[in-house]
Write a protein that holds these residues in place. Structure first.
Motif, PDB file in Angstrom:
ATOM      1  N   VAL A  45       0.913  -1.140  -0.163  1.00  0.00           N
ATOM      2  CA  VAL A  45       0.024  -0.226   0.014  1.00  0.00           C
ATOM      3  C   VAL A  45       0.903   1.326  -0.139  1.00  0.00           C
ATOM      4  CG1 VAL A  45      -1.615   1.414   1.272  1.00  0.00           C
ATOM      5  CG2 VAL A  45      -1.884  -1.288   1.206  1.00  0.00           C
ATOM      6  N   ARG A  46       0.547   2.141  -0.879  1.00  0.00           N
ATOM      7  CA  ARG A  46       1.326   3.481  -0.881  1.00  0.00           C
ATOM      8  C   ARG A  46       0.705   4.406  -0.019  1.00  0.00           C
ATOM      9  NH1 ARG A  46       5.373   5.357  -4.033  1.00  0.00           N
ATOM     10  NH2 ARG A  46       5.426   7.596  -4.278  1.00  0.00           N
ATOM     11  N   LEU A  47       1.184   4.740   1.170  1.00  0.00           N
ATOM     12  CA  LEU A  47       0.321   5.794   2.087  1.00  0.00           C
ATOM     13  C   LEU A  47       0.921   7.281   1.728  1.00  0.00           C
ATOM     14  CD1 LEU A  47       0.985   3.680   5.383  1.00  0.00           C
ATOM     15  CD2 LEU A  47      -0.869   3.911   4.017  1.00  0.00           C
ATOM     16  N   PRO A  48       0.125   8.183   1.981  1.00  0.00           N
ATOM     17  CA  PRO A  48       0.356   9.480   1.962  1.00  0.00           C
ATOM     18  C   PRO A  48       1.723   9.771   3.002  1.00  0.00           C
ATOM     19  CG  PRO A  48      -1.854   9.329   2.143  1.00  0.00           C
ATOM     20  CD  PRO A  48      -1.337   8.002   2.437  1.00  0.00           C
ATOM     21  N   ARG A  49       2.428  10.748   2.580  1.00  0.00           N
ATOM     22  CA  ARG A  49       3.799  10.727   3.232  1.00  0.00           C
ATOM     23  C   ARG A  49       3.779  11.105   4.720  1.00  0.00           C
ATOM     24  NH1 ARG A  49       8.886  11.760   1.913  1.00  0.00           N
ATOM     25  NH2 ARG A  49      10.262  12.813   3.531  1.00  0.00           N
ATOM     26  N   THR A  50       2.650  11.913   5.095  1.00  0.00           N
ATOM     27  CA  THR A  50       2.357  12.106   6.446  1.00  0.00           C
ATOM     28  C   THR A  50       1.898  10.640   7.318  1.00  0.00           C
ATOM     29  OG1 THR A  50       0.296  12.565   6.134  1.00  0.00           O
ATOM     30  CG2 THR A  50       1.920  14.299   6.206  1.00  0.00           C
ATOM     31  N   ALA A  51       1.155  10.062   6.567  1.00  0.00           N
ATOM     32  CA  ALA A  51       0.542   8.738   7.170  1.00  0.00           C
ATOM     33  C   ALA A  51       1.668   7.624   7.350  1.00  0.00           C
ATOM     34  CB  ALA A  51      -0.372   8.176   6.257  1.00  0.00           C
ATOM     35  N   ARG A  52       2.469   7.563   6.205  1.00  0.00           N
ATOM     36  CA  ARG A  52       3.868   6.674   6.318  1.00  0.00           C
ATOM     37  C   ARG A  52       4.714   7.297   7.532  1.00  0.00           C
ATOM     38  NH1 ARG A  52       4.213   2.072   4.725  1.00  0.00           N
ATOM     39  NH2 ARG A  52       3.844   2.314   2.467  1.00  0.00           N
ATOM     40  N   ARG A  53       5.066   8.532   7.567  1.00  0.00           N
ATOM     41  CA  ARG A  53       5.794   9.061   8.751  1.00  0.00           C
ATOM     42  C   ARG A  53       5.271   8.704  10.033  1.00  0.00           C
ATOM     43  NH1 ARG A  53       9.560  13.265   9.508  1.00  0.00           N
ATOM     44  NH2 ARG A  53       9.587  14.153  11.478  1.00  0.00           N
ATOM     45  N   ALA A  54       4.033   8.755  10.324  1.00  0.00           N
ATOM     46  CA  ALA A  54       3.449   8.576  11.535  1.00  0.00           C
ATOM     47  C   ALA A  54       3.460   6.988  11.676  1.00  0.00           C
ATOM     48  CB  ALA A  54       1.840   8.658  11.646  1.00  0.00           C
ATOM     49  N   GLN A  55       3.417   6.142  10.646  1.00  0.00           N
ATOM     50  CA  GLN A  55       3.611   4.571  10.719  1.00  0.00           C
ATOM     51  C   GLN A  55       4.958   4.403  11.289  1.00  0.00           C
ATOM     52  OE1 GLN A  55       3.894   2.489   7.171  1.00  0.00           O
ATOM     53  NE2 GLN A  55       2.545   0.787   7.803  1.00  0.00           N
ATOM     54  N   LEU A  56       5.986   4.943  10.844  1.00  0.00           N
ATOM     55  CA  LEU A  56       7.368   4.782  10.950  1.00  0.00           C
ATOM     56  C   LEU A  56       7.895   5.116  12.237  1.00  0.00           C
ATOM     57  CD1 LEU A  56       8.959   5.749   7.328  1.00  0.00           C
ATOM     58  CD2 LEU A  56       8.549   3.279   8.248  1.00  0.00           C
TER      59      LEU A  56
END
Length: 214
Positions: free
Chosen positions: A15-26
């Motif tokens: 899944v390609r997440l929006p940058r802010t969502a990916r950052r939060a996940q990381l």
């Protein structure tokens, strides 16, 4: 790894997440690893695996482990400052302000994921950037309390700051002790006990000052 974990990882990787969502996940994955292992024993490989991403994706967002740690630390120091400010601004009654400030520290320490350990118990405290971040948060909390709680006590800046630092230190140390002691005292009772102790010192500042003047 279980079938469920493998399935979740495959979904996360696909899944390609929006940058802010990916950052939060990381950041969430990094917090789990840093809290469990400490900074020095934490590995970027493990963080990437826990987040369900490849290492190149992790490095696209954070160029190194220190930068990742600092981003996480900033998130939680900002959260602590926000809690203390809201506590102090929640009332104009100074006794209630002290209670709210103590509660802010207990709530922060009792939060999900034990993020407070990154702020108060980091194994990277000798790193200047980490120390600066923690010192800034402490100073901001102290400044907030100095301006609001001790203004009516008739104390000069040095004495007001000493009392405010005492409240901050008392709150965070006792909150950590309470948690490590498995919350044997109910939380609200623990907050009330410490707030009463703190208020007797802060609230007594004015008569002590008057006594010195006379």
């Amino acid at each position: 790894m279980t079938e469920t974990a493998q399935g979740n990882e495959q979904v996360a990787r696909g899944v390609r997440l929006p940058r802010t969502a990916r950052r939060a996940q990381l950041l969430t994955a990094a917090q789990d690893v840093f809290v469990a292992n400490g900074y020095h024993a934490a590995a970027m490989d493990e963080i990437a695996e826990r987040a369900g991403v490849s290492k190149p994706v992790l490095y696209q967002h954070f160029p190194g482990k220190l930068e990742l740690y600092l981003a996480l630390l900033e998130t939680h120091t900002d959260e602590l400052v926000r809690r203390v400010r809201e506590a102090i601004e929640s009332t104009t009654d100074n006794k209630l302000r002290v209670h709210a400030a103590v509660a802010a520290y207990f709530d922060f320490v009792d939060g999900e994921g034990q993020a407070f350990r990154l702020v108060f118990e980091s194994d990277l405290r000798r790193e200047p950037a980490v120390q600066d971040a923690v010192d800034r948060a402490t100073s901001t909390c102290v400044d907030t309390i100095v301006g609001a709680v001790t203004a009516d006590a008739g104390l000069d800046e040095d004495r007001a700051r000493l009392l405010a630092m005492g409240l901050v230190g008392l709150s965070q140390v006792t909150a950590r002790f309470w948690l490590d002691a498995n919350r044997v005292v109910p939380k609200q009772e623990a907050i009330s006990l410490i707030a009463t102790l703190a208020w007797k010192g802060i609230g007594g500042g004015y008569p002590m000052q008057q006594q010195q003047q006379h």
